[in-house]
Structure formats: structure tokens, C-alpha cells
Design a protein around this motif. Structure first.
Motif, PDB file in Angstrom:
ATOM      1  N   THR A  13       0.863  -1.182   0.001  1.00  0.00           N
ATOM      2  CA  THR A  13      -0.210  -0.054  -0.152  1.00  0.00           C
ATOM      3  C   THR A  13       0.833   1.245   0.120  1.00  0.00           C
ATOM      4  N   PHE A  14       1.949   1.243   0.846  1.00  0.00           N
ATOM      5  CA  PHE A  14       2.584   2.507   0.755  1.00  0.00           C
ATOM      6  C   PHE A  14       3.926   2.684   0.021  1.00  0.00           C
ATOM      7  N   LEU A  15       4.480   1.541  -0.504  1.00  0.00           N
ATOM      8  CA  LEU A  15       5.434   1.651  -1.358  1.00  0.00           C
ATOM      9  C   LEU A  15       5.259   1.154  -2.856  1.00  0.00           C
ATOM     10  N   LEU A  16       4.631  -0.242  -2.966  1.00  0.00           N
ATOM     11  CA  LEU A  16       4.727  -0.542  -4.377  1.00  0.00           C
ATOM     12  C   LEU A  16       3.474   0.021  -5.159  1.00  0.00           C
ATOM     13  N   LEU A  17       2.544   0.364  -4.468  1.00  0.00           N
ATOM     14  CA  LEU A  17       1.172   1.007  -4.979  1.00  0.00           C
ATOM     15  C   LEU A  17       1.747   2.420  -5.574  1.00  0.00           C
ATOM     16  N   PRO A  18       2.203   3.210  -4.862  1.00  0.00           N
ATOM     17  CA  PRO A  18       2.501   4.400  -5.459  1.00  0.00           C
ATOM     18  C   PRO A  18       3.705   4.377  -6.247  1.00  0.00           C
ATOM     19  N   GLN A  19       4.685   3.643  -6.217  1.00  0.00           N
ATOM     20  CA  GLN A  19       5.609   3.193  -7.233  1.00  0.00           C
ATOM     21  C   GLN A  19       5.050   2.834  -8.474  1.00  0.00           C
ATOM     22  N   GLY A  20       3.911   2.156  -8.510  1.00  0.00           N
ATOM     23  CA  GLY A  20       3.436   1.647  -9.774  1.00  0.00           C
ATOM     24  C   GLY A  20       2.439   2.984 -10.434  1.00  0.00           C
ATOM     25  N   ILE A  21       1.985   3.793  -9.599  1.00  0.00           N
ATOM     26  CA  ILE A  21       1.343   4.735 -10.101  1.00  0.00           C
ATOM     27  C   ILE A  21       2.190   5.822 -10.641  1.00  0.00           C
ATOM     28  N   TYR A  22       3.163   6.260  -9.917  1.00  0.00           N
ATOM     29  CA  TYR A  22       4.396   6.918 -10.660  1.00  0.00           C
ATOM     30  C   TYR A  22       4.993   6.745 -11.873  1.00  0.00           C
ATOM     31  N   MET A  23       4.958   5.193 -11.870  1.00  0.00           N
ATOM     32  CA  MET A  23       5.606   4.466 -13.330  1.00  0.00           C
ATOM     33  C   MET A  23       4.595   4.695 -14.517  1.00  0.00           C
ATOM     34  N   TYR A  24       3.479   4.608 -13.965  1.00  0.00           N
ATOM     35  CA  TYR A  24       2.435   4.866 -14.879  1.00  0.00           C
ATOM     36  C   TYR A  24       2.188   6.480 -15.349  1.00  0.00           C
TER      37      TYR A  24
END
Length: 147
Positions: free
Chosen positions: A118-129
Motif C-alpha cells: 500500500t505504502f511503497l509498491l502502489l505509489p511506485q506503480g502509479i508513479y511509473m504509469y
């Protein structure tokens, strides 16, 4: 505005993988289980399939969680290295990879809301997109301008 093609996504995931492995050895996280694994020289740390209740076994949840938390680290590192190599070669990450990364992170975040997903991977995925969408738009505009 031109966005420089910095290689960040794979490197962030590699760092996350390293941190995952390091967290396992900390007492109060999985240090106790890791210590027990080390006493067995990391060999045959459980009964594998025979621990499944369908085969009459009993899954030891803390040992099971410790193993998968540890094992996820090298897998994230490997996937991060692959992303970094792709980013180095092509200057971006494919949109479909970003979407898959987000979907997997959303599922994990739904299942375990107070977690690194929730706190690392999801924001990283959104940033990547978002970042790669901008890079793709910029590249398309440059291509149109050059033609």
C-alpha cells in the motif's frame, strides 16, 4: 517540456527487494524465525506440501510468512533489475507493465492494507504509469514535429 529519461523504477524496486531481505533478520519482524532457519542451515525449514492441511499437516504461519517475506526480496530485486535494464535500453517502461504492477499492488493492498504494498509498491506503480505516460506523450510530440 522534455522529461529526461532517468532510470528510477527498476532501481526503486531493487532497493525495496534489498530492504525486504534486511527486514527479515531484525528481531521483532522475522528475526526469530530467521535464526531458527539458520540453525537448520536453511535446509528443509518446513515440510513443504506436507504442511498443507489437505495432507494432514499444519502450516506454521509465522515460518511461512517469514520465508515468503524473505523470498519476495530477491524476486523484487530480479524484477527491478529487469525493469532497470529495459529502462536503460528503451528510456521508459511499457504502459502494460505499469498497469500490471498497479493491479498486483492493488490486490496486495486490498488483502493487507497496512503493508509495503500500500505504502511503497502502489505509489511506485502509479508513479511509473504517470511518468511513462508523460514520456510517451513527449516522444510522440517530438516524432510528429520531426516528420
Amino acid at each position: 517540456m522534455k522529461i529526461p529519461p532517468k532510470r528510477i523504477h527498476g532501481r526503486l524496486l531493487m532497493i525495496t527487494g534489498i530492504v525486504h531481505v534486511l527486514l527479515v533478520v531484525i528481531p521483532g519482524v522475522f528475526g526469530e524465525q530467521f535464526y531458527q532457519f539458520s540453525k537448520d542451515l536453511f535446509f528443509n525449514i518446513n515440510n513443504g506440501l506436507l504442511d498443507f492441511p489437505i495432507f494432514g499437516g499444519n502450516i506454521k504461519n509465522q515460518d511461512f510468512a517469514a520465508f515468503w517475506f524473505f523470498y519476495a526480496g530477491p524476486l523484487m530485486f530480479m524484477y527491478g533489475h529487469l525493469l532497470d535494464s529495459y529502462e536503460k535500453k528503451y528510456g521508459h517502461i511499457e504502459k502494460s507493465v505499469s498497469i500490471i504492477f498497479i493491479v498486483i499492488s492493488l490486490i496486495g493492498s486490498y488483502m493487507i492494507p497496512l503493508s509495503g504494498m500500500t505504502f511503497l509498491l502502489l505509489p511506485q506503480g502509479i508513479y511509473m504509469y504517470l511518468r511513462n505516460s508523460k514520456l510517451t506523450k513527449t516522444a510522440n510530440k517530438n516524432e510528429e514535429r520531426d516528420n
